[in-house]
Design a protein around this motif. Structure first.
Motif, PDB file in Angstrom:
ATOM      1  N   ASP A  35      51.721  30.048  51.862  1.00 18.02           N
ATOM      2  CA  ASP A  35      51.020  31.021  51.009  1.00 18.02           C
ATOM      3  C   ASP A  35      49.849  30.393  50.266  1.00 18.02           C
ATOM      4  OD1 ASP A  35      52.790  33.234  51.483  1.00 18.02           O
ATOM      5  OD2 ASP A  35      54.255  32.277  50.162  1.00 18.02           O
ATOM      6  N   TYR A  36      49.746  29.062  50.272  1.00 15.88           N
ATOM      7  CA  TYR A  36      48.850  28.400  49.313  1.00 15.88           C
ATOM      8  C   TYR A  36      47.418  28.943  49.358  1.00 15.88           C
ATOM      9  CZ  TYR A  36      45.977  25.291  46.682  1.00 15.88           C
ATOM     10  OH  TYR A  36      45.066  24.827  45.782  1.00 15.88           O
ATOM     11  N   GLU A  37      46.819  29.030  50.542  1.00 12.55           N
ATOM     12  CA  GLU A  37      45.392  29.420  50.599  1.00 12.55           C
ATOM     13  C   GLU A  37      45.169  30.817  49.992  1.00 12.55           C
ATOM     14  OE1 GLU A  37      46.819  27.646  53.007  1.00 12.55           O
ATOM     15  OE2 GLU A  37      45.570  25.846  52.756  1.00 12.55           O
ATOM     16  N   ALA A  38      46.032  31.753  50.328  1.00 12.72           N
ATOM     17  CA  ALA A  38      45.866  33.112  49.794  1.00 12.72           C
ATOM     18  C   ALA A  38      46.134  33.142  48.287  1.00 12.72           C
ATOM     19  CB  ALA A  38      46.808  34.080  50.520  1.00 12.72           C
ATOM     20  N   VAL A  39      47.110  32.356  47.844  1.00 20.75           N
ATOM     21  CA  VAL A  39      47.406  32.296  46.409  1.00 20.75           C
ATOM     22  C   VAL A  39      46.213  31.698  45.662  1.00 20.75           C
ATOM     23  CG1 VAL A  39      48.839  31.165  44.672  1.00 20.75           C
ATOM     24  CG2 VAL A  39      49.916  32.198  46.689  1.00 20.75           C
ATOM     25  N   GLU A  40      45.655  30.627  46.217  1.00 17.59           N
ATOM     26  CA  GLU A  40      44.500  29.991  45.566  1.00 17.59           C
ATOM     27  C   GLU A  40      43.342  30.978  45.464  1.00 17.59           C
ATOM     28  OE1 GLU A  40      42.299  27.144  47.823  1.00 17.59           O
ATOM     29  OE2 GLU A  40      41.939  25.887  46.063  1.00 17.59           O
ATOM     30  N   ARG A  41      43.093  31.773  46.521  1.00 13.43           N
ATOM     31  CA  ARG A  41      42.012  32.772  46.478  1.00 13.43           C
ATOM     32  C   ARG A  41      42.263  33.791  45.371  1.00 13.43           C
ATOM     33  NH1 ARG A  41      42.063  32.281  52.073  1.00 13.43           N
ATOM     34  NH2 ARG A  41      43.472  34.054  52.380  1.00 13.43           N
ATOM     35  N   LEU A  42      43.507  34.230  45.249  1.00 20.00           N
ATOM     36  CA  LEU A  42      43.827  35.206  44.191  1.00 20.00           C
ATOM     37  C   LEU A  42      43.607  34.587  42.816  1.00 20.00           C
ATOM     38  CD1 LEU A  42      45.028  37.927  43.219  1.00 20.00           C
ATOM     39  CD2 LEU A  42      47.293  36.876  43.418  1.00 20.00           C
ATOM     40  N   TRP A  43      44.091  33.362  42.612  1.00 19.79           N
ATOM     41  CA  TRP A  43      43.914  32.702  41.312  1.00 19.79           C
ATOM     42  C   TRP A  43      42.434  32.529  40.986  1.00 19.79           C
ATOM     43  CZ3 TRP A  43      47.991  28.297  42.260  1.00 19.79           C
ATOM     44  CH2 TRP A  43      49.281  28.804  42.013  1.00 19.79           C
ATOM     45  N   GLU A  44      41.650  32.105  41.999  1.00 20.10           N
ATOM     46  CA  GLU A  44      40.224  31.859  41.742  1.00 20.10           C
ATOM     47  C   GLU A  44      39.504  33.146  41.351  1.00 20.10           C
ATOM     48  OE1 GLU A  44      38.996  29.867  45.284  1.00 20.10           O
ATOM     49  OE2 GLU A  44      39.314  27.870  44.405  1.00 20.10           O
ATOM     50  N   ALA A  45      40.012  34.278  41.808  1.00 19.74           N
ATOM     51  CA  ALA A  45      39.385  35.567  41.495  1.00 19.74           C
ATOM     52  C   ALA A  45      39.989  36.205  40.246  1.00 19.74           C
ATOM     53  CB  ALA A  45      39.544  36.510  42.691  1.00 19.74           C
ATOM     54  N   SER A  46      40.819  35.454  39.529  1.00 23.83           N
ATOM     55  CA  SER A  46      41.543  36.027  38.385  1.00 23.83           C
ATOM     56  C   SER A  46      41.194  35.301  37.097  1.00 23.83           C
ATOM     57  CB  SER A  46      43.056  35.931  38.609  1.00 23.83           C
ATOM     58  OG  SER A  46      43.450  36.574  39.783  1.00 23.83           O
ATOM     59  N   PRO A  47      40.177  35.795  36.356  1.00 25.53           N
ATOM     60  CA  PRO A  47      39.918  35.204  35.049  1.00 25.53           C
ATOM     61  C   PRO A  47      41.200  35.335  34.218  1.00 25.53           C
ATOM     62  CG  PRO A  47      38.258  36.857  35.604  1.00 25.53           C
ATOM     63  CD  PRO A  47      39.342  36.969  36.631  1.00 25.53           C
ATOM     64  N   GLY A  48      41.536  34.311  33.502  1.00 24.90           N
ATOM     65  CA  GLY A  48      42.802  34.341  32.774  1.00 24.90           C
ATOM     66  C   GLY A  48      43.790  33.357  33.356  1.00 24.90           C
ATOM     67  N   VAL A  49      43.549  32.965  34.617  1.00 18.96           N
ATOM     68  CA  VAL A  49      44.357  31.909  35.235  1.00 18.96           C
ATOM     69  C   VAL A  49      43.522  30.633  35.171  1.00 18.96           C
ATOM     70  CG1 VAL A  49      45.409  31.069  37.369  1.00 18.96           C
ATOM     71  CG2 VAL A  49      45.596  33.489  36.757  1.00 18.96           C
ATOM     72  N   GLY A  50      44.000  29.661  34.426  1.00 20.77           N
ATOM     73  CA  GLY A  50      43.263  28.410  34.246  1.00 20.77           C
ATOM     74  C   GLY A  50      43.621  27.427  35.347  1.00 20.77           C
ATOM     75  N   LEU A  51      42.651  27.121  36.213  1.00 17.95           N
ATOM     76  CA  LEU A  51      42.929  26.197  37.317  1.00 17.95           C
ATOM     77  C   LEU A  51      42.482  24.792  36.954  1.00 17.95           C
ATOM     78  CD1 LEU A  51      41.937  28.445  40.340  1.00 17.95           C
ATOM     79  CD2 LEU A  51      44.235  27.909  39.482  1.00 17.95           C
ATOM     80  N   SER A  52      43.235  23.778  37.426  1.00 15.94           N
ATOM     81  CA  SER A  52      42.911  22.390  37.124  1.00 15.94           C
ATOM     82  C   SER A  52      43.195  21.550  38.359  1.00 15.94           C
ATOM     83  CB  SER A  52      43.776  21.895  35.957  1.00 15.94           C
ATOM     84  OG  SER A  52      45.099  21.676  36.419  1.00 15.94           O
ATOM     85  N   LEU A  53      43.060  20.247  38.225  1.00 15.61           N
ATOM     86  CA  LEU A  53      43.334  19.351  39.351  1.00 15.61           C
ATOM     87  C   LEU A  53      44.788  19.441  39.802  1.00 15.61           C
ATOM     88  CD1 LEU A  53      41.306  16.191  38.291  1.00 15.61           C
ATOM     89  CD2 LEU A  53      40.732  17.899  40.035  1.00 15.61           C
ATOM     90  N   SER A  54      45.670  19.934  38.948  1.00 19.58           N
ATOM     91  CA  SER A  54      47.081  20.103  39.320  1.00 19.58           C
ATOM     92  C   SER A  54      47.287  21.259  40.284  1.00 19.58           C
ATOM     93  CB  SER A  54      47.925  20.375  38.077  1.00 19.58           C
ATOM     94  OG  SER A  54      47.630  19.454  37.077  1.00 19.58           O
ATOM     95  N   ASP A  55      46.228  22.041  40.518  1.00 19.66           N
ATOM     96  CA  ASP A  55      46.379  23.237  41.346  1.00 19.66           C
ATOM     97  C   ASP A  55      45.801  23.065  42.739  1.00 19.66           C
ATOM     98  OD1 ASP A  55      47.676  24.819  39.327  1.00 19.66           O
ATOM     99  OD2 ASP A  55      45.759  24.739  38.281  1.00 19.66           O
ATOM    100  N   THR A  56      45.566  21.804  43.131  1.00 15.35           N
ATOM    101  CA  THR A  56      45.219  21.541  44.529  1.00 15.35           C
ATOM    102  C   THR A  56      46.431  21.899  45.382  1.00 15.35           C
ATOM    103  OG1 THR A  56      46.087  19.323  44.354  1.00 15.35           O
ATOM    104  CG2 THR A  56      43.714  19.613  43.927  1.00 15.35           C
ATOM    105  N   ARG A  57      46.214  21.968  46.691  1.00 17.38           N
ATOM    106  CA  ARG A  57      47.332  22.236  47.605  1.00 17.38           C
ATOM    107  C   ARG A  57      48.463  21.238  47.361  1.00 17.38           C
ATOM    108  NH1 ARG A  57      48.181  24.723  52.460  1.00 17.38           N
ATOM    109  NH2 ARG A  57      49.872  23.791  53.619  1.00 17.38           N
ATOM    110  N   GLU A  58      48.096  19.948  47.260  1.00 16.30           N
ATOM    111  CA  GLU A  58      49.118  18.913  47.057  1.00 16.30           C
ATOM    112  C   GLU A  58      49.881  19.146  45.745  1.00 16.30           C
ATOM    113  OE1 GLU A  58      47.431  15.099  46.310  1.00 16.30           O
ATOM    114  OE2 GLU A  58      49.313  14.039  46.635  1.00 16.30           O
ATOM    115  N   GLY A  59      49.146  19.496  44.691  1.00 16.89           N
ATOM    116  CA  GLY A  59      49.786  19.696  43.392  1.00 16.89           C
ATOM    117  C   GLY A  59      50.744  20.878  43.392  1.00 16.89           C
TER     118      GLY A  59
END
Ligand SMILES: CC(C)(COP(=O)(O)OP(=O)(O)OC[C@H]1O[C@@H](n2cnc3c(N)ncnc32)[C@H](O)[C@@H]1OP(=O)(O)O)[C@@H](O)C(=O)NCCC(=O)NCCS
Length: 140
Positions: free
Chosen positions: A12-36
């Motif tokens: 699910d990671y790629e689709a989840v990442e796309r949703l998060w990136e399009a969602s102001p309010g979700v704070g993404l960081s280096l911990s949110d790479t695929r590996e993280g």
């Protein structure tokens, strides 16, 4: 087409990442790479969820615990799918998974100013902790 809520997997990671990136309010960081994120899922099996309608991922949430308290983060529902109960349903699945693991309380951190999210969390029964201040530091 009905919406299914199921455990989040590595696929699910790629689709989840796309949703998060399009969602102001979700704070993404280096911990949110695929590996993280995959490391988080490995450490917390079965407590993070996605909402899918057919081939389309329309919601996601991370949830884990440290053996004592639960922590929910990165809750997002696609704009066209909001206000029909998906956010509440995703959080309920997290709460149920924590309860099954004997975790009796969970926390969520919301960016100051994200009034929509605060209204949502309060509406579904969460209480604001105005007596607490959050502090953080890097380990490096
Ligand atoms: C916050 C979010 C996840 C809510 O998802 P949702 O699927 O629309 O929420 P639900 O439909 O399950 O709503 C549950 C309840 O909260 C209420 N609610 C939802 N959003 C609300 C808002 N912006 N203001 C007031 N109430 C709200 C709903 O009306 C519903 O109440 P009801 O049970 O009386 O009908 C979604 O708006 C979102 O993805 N926001 C962007 C990302 C974000 O900020 N995430 C939060 C990070 S902490």
């Amino acid at each position: 087409m009905s919406v299914e809520i199921r455990s989040m997997t590595a696929e699910d990671y790629e689709a989840v990442e796309r949703l998060w990136e399009a969602s102001p309010g979700v704070g993404l960081s280096l911990s949110d790479t695929r590996e993280g994120v995959l490391r988080f899922l490995d450490r917390n099996p079965g407590t993070s969820f996605v909402a899918v309608r057919g081939p389309r991922l329309v919601g996601a949430v991370l949830c884990g615990h440290d053996g004592r308290r639960g922590f929910i983060s990165h809750l997002a529902v696609a704009p066209d799918d909001r206000r029909v109960g998906l956010g509440r349903a995703l959080v309920e699945r997290c709460i149920g998974a924590l309860r099954e693991r004997s975790i009796d309380k969970a926390h969520i951190f919301v960016f100051a100013g994200n009034e929509d999210a605060v209204a949502f969390w309060k509406r579904i029964g969460w209480g604001e902790r105005s007596e607490l201040v959050m502090l953080s530091r890097y380990t490096a």
